[in-house]
Design an enzyme around this catalytic site. Structure first.
Site, PDB file in Angstrom:
ATOM      1  N   ARG A 267      23.192  31.250   9.944  1.00  0.00           N
ATOM      2  CA  ARG A 267      22.088  30.425  10.455  1.00  0.00           C
ATOM      3  C   ARG A 267      21.003  31.310  11.052  1.00  0.00           C
ATOM      4  NH1 ARG A 267      25.180  26.113  14.164  1.00  0.00           N
ATOM      5  NH2 ARG A 267      23.555  26.734  15.621  1.00  0.00           N
TER       6      ARG A 267
ATOM      7  N   ARG B 288      21.935  20.025  28.335  1.00  0.00           N
ATOM      8  CA  ARG B 288      21.684  21.462  28.411  1.00  0.00           C
ATOM      9  C   ARG B 288      20.722  21.821  29.533  1.00  0.00           C
ATOM     10  NH1 ARG B 288      23.079  22.589  22.715  1.00  0.00           N
ATOM     11  NH2 ARG B 288      22.898  24.797  22.254  1.00  0.00           N
TER      12      ARG B 288
ATOM     13  N   ARG C  13      29.759  34.001  12.253  1.00  0.00           N
ATOM     14  CA  ARG C  13      29.763  32.588  11.879  1.00  0.00           C
ATOM     15  C   ARG C  13      28.943  32.379  10.613  1.00  0.00           C
ATOM     16  NH1 ARG C  13      28.691  27.947  16.308  1.00  0.00           N
ATOM     17  NH2 ARG C  13      26.473  28.332  16.102  1.00  0.00           N
TER      18      ARG C  13
ATOM     19  N   ARG D 106      19.185  32.896  23.057  1.00  0.00           N
ATOM     20  CA  ARG D 106      19.896  31.647  23.383  1.00  0.00           C
ATOM     21  C   ARG D 106      20.765  31.834  24.619  1.00  0.00           C
ATOM     22  NH1 ARG D 106      22.906  30.225  18.014  1.00  0.00           N
ATOM     23  NH2 ARG D 106      23.470  28.275  19.002  1.00  0.00           N
TER      24      ARG D 106
ATOM     25  N   LYS E 255      32.912  25.137  21.536  1.00  0.00           N
ATOM     26  CA  LYS E 255      32.855  23.741  21.989  1.00  0.00           C
ATOM     27  C   LYS E 255      33.134  22.786  20.832  1.00  0.00           C
ATOM     28  CE  LYS E 255      28.598  23.933  23.559  1.00  0.00           C
ATOM     29  NZ  LYS E 255      28.228  25.345  23.340  1.00  0.00           N
TER      30      LYS E 255
HETATM   31  P1  AMP Z   1      23.915  24.049  19.017  1.00  0.00           P
HETATM   32  O1  AMP Z   1      24.484  23.891  17.664  1.00  0.00           O
HETATM   33  O2  AMP Z   1      24.467  23.066  20.021  1.00  0.00           O
HETATM   34  O3  AMP Z   1      23.986  25.466  19.525  1.00  0.00           O
HETATM   35  O4  AMP Z   1      22.354  23.695  18.900  1.00  0.00           O
HETATM   36  C1  AMP Z   1      21.486  24.413  18.046  1.00  0.00           C
HETATM   37  C2  AMP Z   1      20.055  24.307  18.550  1.00  0.00           C
HETATM   38  O5  AMP Z   1      19.660  22.925  18.618  1.00  0.00           O
HETATM   39  C3  AMP Z   1      19.832  24.829  19.967  1.00  0.00           C
HETATM   40  O6  AMP Z   1      19.624  26.231  20.002  1.00  0.00           O
HETATM   41  C4  AMP Z   1      18.581  24.047  20.376  1.00  0.00           C
HETATM   42  O7  AMP Z   1      17.413  24.565  19.757  1.00  0.00           O
HETATM   43  C5  AMP Z   1      18.849  22.688  19.762  1.00  0.00           C
HETATM   44  N1  AMP Z   1      19.610  21.800  20.692  1.00  0.00           N
HETATM   45  C6  AMP Z   1      20.855  21.297  20.507  1.00  0.00           C
HETATM   46  N2  AMP Z   1      21.232  20.519  21.534  1.00  0.00           N
HETATM   47  C7  AMP Z   1      20.184  20.537  22.411  1.00  0.00           C
HETATM   48  C8  AMP Z   1      19.952  19.940  23.687  1.00  0.00           C
HETATM   49  N3  AMP Z   1      20.886  19.159  24.285  1.00  0.00           N
HETATM   50  N4  AMP Z   1      18.770  20.190  24.292  1.00  0.00           N
HETATM   51  C9  AMP Z   1      17.828  20.954  23.711  1.00  0.00           C
HETATM   52  N5  AMP Z   1      17.975  21.558  22.530  1.00  0.00           N
HETATM   53  C10 AMP Z   1      19.148  21.353  21.869  1.00  0.00           C
END
Ligand code: AMP
Length: 212
Positions: A159, A87, A126, A170, A13
């Site tokens: 990470r 989400r 990654r 996840r 994304k």
């Molecule tokens: P991402 O980089 O988008 O995969 O986000 C990393 C982490 O941030 C996720 O696994 C969640 O813990 C948190 N996170 C990011 N965006 C959201 C969201 N819209 N709602 C809830 N948690 C989020």
């Protein structure tokens, strides 16, 4: 124009958001990036979000909607690409009412669709720079020097939330809490589904078709 990029973690994304930014002169709004910056800076938001993030769980909806609400005020009617938000159905409803108050709406949702196993393989490769946040992939977009950031020379890391057990968690959370958004936006008539498992350029072409 407000666009949402939907899809599991690791589907690309962020990469596709960067292409669309150029194409549509839009701003990218990634809640994951905003949260990671807050963690790096040690703010209250960062401190409360870190535990959820390390476990691969979702940060509570009210925290996320507060974060987005602030940004939307600043951004107004600028073109925005939401990456990693919403989400949950509750976040999607929150976004709808935020936009409604500003006389705006979500215009299009592009869902990148991919198998779980592809995600596990991609995220395991990654690496991120702990200093500047730049993301690499040892398979598709490696740094010039072995596991060192091209921009600032910092040693790259895997990470915590890209460890395989966390990735699987996840993905489960994605299927349970985020995938229902596909139906939510299909009902609204604004969903476009694109296979996300090809080469970056192939996916980019297919995403671009949604905007002609
Ligand atoms: P991402 O980089 O988008 O995969 O986000 C990393 C982490 O941030 C996720 O696994 C969640 O813990 C948190 N996170 C990011 N965006 C959201 C969201 N819209 N709602 C809830 N948690 C989020």
């Amino acid at each position: 124009m407000k666009i949402i990029l939907l899809g599991p973690p690791g589907v690309g994304k962020g990469t596709q958001a960067k292409f669309l930014m150029d194409r549509l002169s839009a701003v990218q709004l990634s809640t994951g990036d905003l949260l990671r910056a807050a963690v790096r800076e040690g703010t209250e938001l960062g401190k409360s979000a870190k535990g959820y993030m390390d476990r691969g769980e979702l940060v509570p909806d009210d925290v996320i909607l507060g974060l987005i609400g602030e940004r939307m005020q600043e951004l107004g009617d600028k073109a925005v690409i939401f990456d990693g938000f919403p989400r949950t159905v509750s976040q999607a409803e929150g976004l709808d009412s935020l936009l409604e108050r500003l006389n705006l709406q979500v215009d299009k949702v592009v869902e990148l669709v991919v198998d779980d196993e592809v995600v596990v393989e991609r995220l395991g490769a990654r690496r991120s720079c702990p200093a500047c946040g730049r993301v690499y992939n040892l398979m598709f977009a490696p740094p010039e020097r072995d596991e060192i950031c091209d921009d600032d020379g910092t040693k790259l890391i895997l990470r915590d939330d890209d460890q395989e057990s966390v990735i699987r968690n996840r993905l489960q959370i994605y299927h349970k809490q985020t995938e229902p958004l596909s139906e939510y936006y299909q009902k609204a008539g604004i969903l476009v589904q694109v296979p996300g498992d090809g080469k970056v350029d192939e996916v980019r072409e297919k995403v671009a078709v949604a905007f002609v």
